[in-house]
Design a protein around this motif. Structure first.
Motif, mmCIF file in Angstrom:
data_model
loop_
_atom_site.group_PDB
_atom_site.id
_atom_site.type_symbol
_atom_site.label_atom_id
_atom_site.label_comp_id
_atom_site.label_asym_id
_atom_site.label_seq_id
_atom_site.Cartn_x
_atom_site.Cartn_y
_atom_site.Cartn_z
ATOM 1 N N ILE A 120 37.550 39.923 42.123
ATOM 2 C CA ILE A 120 36.507 39.141 42.793
ATOM 3 C C ILE A 120 37.035 38.592 44.113
ATOM 4 C CG2 ILE A 120 35.141 37.017 42.661
ATOM 5 C CD1 ILE A 120 34.896 37.523 39.634
ATOM 6 N N ASP A 121 38.239 38.057 44.083
ATOM 7 C CA ASP A 121 38.864 37.518 45.289
ATOM 8 C C ASP A 121 38.949 38.580 46.381
ATOM 9 O OD1 ASP A 121 40.575 35.665 46.876
ATOM 10 O OD2 ASP A 121 42.127 37.123 46.388
ATOM 11 N N ARG A 159 44.636 32.639 50.034
ATOM 12 C CA ARG A 159 43.463 33.103 50.771
ATOM 13 C C ARG A 159 43.172 32.158 51.940
ATOM 14 N NH1 ARG A 159 38.853 36.148 49.196
ATOM 15 N NH2 ARG A 159 37.033 35.654 50.449
ATOM 16 N N PRO A 160 42.892 32.696 53.122
ATOM 17 C CA PRO A 160 42.533 31.806 54.236
ATOM 18 C C PRO A 160 41.202 31.117 53.969
ATOM 19 C CG PRO A 160 42.159 34.108 54.833
ATOM 20 C CD PRO A 160 42.874 34.118 53.509
ATOM 21 N N GLN A 161 41.112 29.858 54.344
ATOM 22 C CA GLN A 161 39.877 29.079 54.237
ATOM 23 C C GLN A 161 39.359 28.996 52.800
ATOM 24 O OE1 GLN A 161 37.065 29.415 57.753
ATOM 25 N NE2 GLN A 161 37.900 31.485 57.748
ATOM 26 N N CYS A 162 40.262 28.775 51.868
ATOM 27 C CA CYS A 162 39.854 28.625 50.467
ATOM 28 C C CYS A 162 40.213 27.231 49.978
ATOM 29 C CB CYS A 162 40.528 29.675 49.586
ATOM 30 S SG CYS A 162 39.969 29.632 47.850
ATOM 31 N N THR A 163 39.261 26.585 49.321
ATOM 32 C CA THR A 163 39.469 25.258 48.746
ATOM 33 C C THR A 163 39.296 25.346 47.238
ATOM 34 O OG1 THR A 163 38.607 24.181 50.739
ATOM 35 C CG2 THR A 163 38.689 22.869 48.721
ATOM 36 N N TYR A 164 40.315 24.934 46.517
ATOM 37 C CA TYR A 164 40.252 24.919 45.055
ATOM 38 C C TYR A 164 39.758 23.552 44.598
ATOM 39 C CZ TYR A 164 41.891 24.837 40.189
ATOM 40 O OH TYR A 164 41.967 24.720 38.814
ATOM 41 N N ALA A 212 45.010 28.327 36.597
ATOM 42 C CA ALA A 212 46.252 28.465 37.368
ATOM 43 C C ALA A 212 46.193 29.706 38.255
ATOM 44 C CB ALA A 212 47.446 28.535 36.419
ATOM 45 N N GLU A 213 45.575 30.779 37.745
ATOM 46 C CA GLU A 213 45.432 31.998 38.543
ATOM 47 C C GLU A 213 44.450 31.781 39.696
ATOM 48 O OE1 GLU A 213 45.879 36.027 39.754
ATOM 49 O OE2 GLU A 213 47.105 34.562 38.669
ATOM 50 N N ILE A 214 43.343 31.088 39.436
ATOM 51 C CA ILE A 214 42.386 30.786 40.507
ATOM 52 C C ILE A 214 43.065 29.959 41.597
ATOM 53 C CG2 ILE A 214 40.297 29.485 41.075
ATOM 54 C CD1 ILE A 214 39.210 30.264 38.316
ATOM 55 N N LYS A 215 43.818 28.962 41.192
ATOM 56 C CA LYS A 215 44.515 28.108 42.162
ATOM 57 C C LYS A 215 45.506 28.924 42.988
ATOM 58 C CE LYS A 215 46.930 23.666 42.450
ATOM 59 N NZ LYS A 215 47.473 22.525 41.657
ATOM 60 N N ARG A 216 46.205 29.859 42.338
ATOM 61 C CA ARG A 216 47.167 30.708 43.049
ATOM 62 C C ARG A 216 46.458 31.624 44.046
ATOM 63 N NH1 ARG A 216 49.246 35.660 43.210
ATOM 64 N NH2 ARG A 216 47.725 36.439 41.691
ATOM 65 N N LEU A 217 45.375 32.259 43.605
ATOM 66 C CA LEU A 217 44.627 33.150 44.490
ATOM 67 C C LEU A 217 44.061 32.385 45.679
ATOM 68 C CD1 LEU A 217 42.703 35.224 41.780
ATOM 69 C CD2 LEU A 217 44.499 36.095 43.297
ATOM 70 N N CYS A 218 43.561 31.195 45.409
ATOM 71 C CA CYS A 218 42.965 30.388 46.474
ATOM 72 C C CYS A 218 44.020 29.976 47.497
ATOM 73 C CB CYS A 218 42.291 29.164 45.863
ATOM 74 S SG CYS A 218 41.183 28.285 46.980
#
Length: 240
Positions: free
Chosen positions: A149-150, A191-196, A182-188
């Motif tokens: 998805i990312d 990624r440029p311009q990503c806010t977790y 934890a994976e979402i936070k890592r992917l974010c």
């Protein structure tokens, strides 16, 4: 031995040549159109390219696609499942659209992203997905699906990526949900311009148990008070 006679060459009438040429050109044009615009949504669903496993899900995809084709540039797009679907998105961002679909999993969302051609022109994307993978006991491989998805979302559009929401312990493996977050936070972070947005401190207590006032009796969906808390948190990231 009797002499062998060669068979006369049969010439194809010019009318048949014209028909063959027409069919070749027609198929070439169709191939170009499909390569550029893709199969129509209804055809992709029928072919199983999008896992629309219920009539409700199929009807929602078709409806949302019809809305998205006329969506103006600079809209905030909400993607997710029933928790997103129940969100009053205009309370977060006035110029926004809600594409949440009840029951949607990570694999379904990934497969349906082509349904939303407005995403590269969005002001921001607000994403909340993953809890149905655990509720439906399909959490194996969820980290890989989150990564897909990312990769599929346009990198130049700001992404507000919410944690997989807390639920009652009887509903899902909370340790698995924590690993997914934890994976979402890592992917974010990569990624440029990503806010977790970590929703757990907002909606759960220090031990990770949901706050009853913020949830409906099913221990999954947010109550009106829970939505109000989430809306306040989201506003900080969607409004100047």
């Amino acid at each position: 031995m009797s002499p062998q006679h060669s068979k006369p060459v049969r010439h194809i009438p010019w009318g048949k040549w014209l028909l063959i040429s027409y069919l070749v050109i027609l198929h070439a044009m169709m191939a170009i159109m499909l390569a550029r615009y893709g199969l129509p949504l209804s055809v992709r669903i029928k072919l199983g390219l999008i896992s629309a496993n219920t009539p409700f899900y199929e009807s929602m995809l078709i409806y949302q696609h019809s809305v998205d084709t006329s969506l103006p540039d600079g809209t905030v797009v909400f993607l997710g499942d029933s928790i997103t679907q129940g969100l009053a998105n205009v309370a977060v961002a006035p110029n926004s659209v809600n594409y949440g679909i009840g029951g949607q999993s990570t694999s379904q969302l990934h497969d349906s992203l082509r349904n939303y051609p407005s995403l590269p022109r969005a002001k921001a994307i607000v994403l909340t997905i993953g809890i149905n993978d655990f509720l439906q006991r399909g959490e194996r491989g969820v980290a890989q699906r989150l990564a897909r998805i990312d990769q599929a979302l346009p990198a130049h559009v700001p992404l507000i990526w919410n944690a997989v929401m807390p639920v009652a312990p009887a509903q899902a493996d909370l340790s698995g949900v924590a690993q997914a977050n934890a994976e979402i936070k890592r992917l974010c972070a990569q990624r440029p311009q990503c806010t977790y947005v970590d929703t757990w401190p907002l909606l759960a207590d220090a031990s990770g148990l949901i706050r009853p006032a913020y949830f409906l009796p099913d221990g999954i969906h947010l109550s009106p008070e829970g939505y109000r808390v989430w809306i306040v948190a989201l506003r900080k990231h969607t409004q100047p």
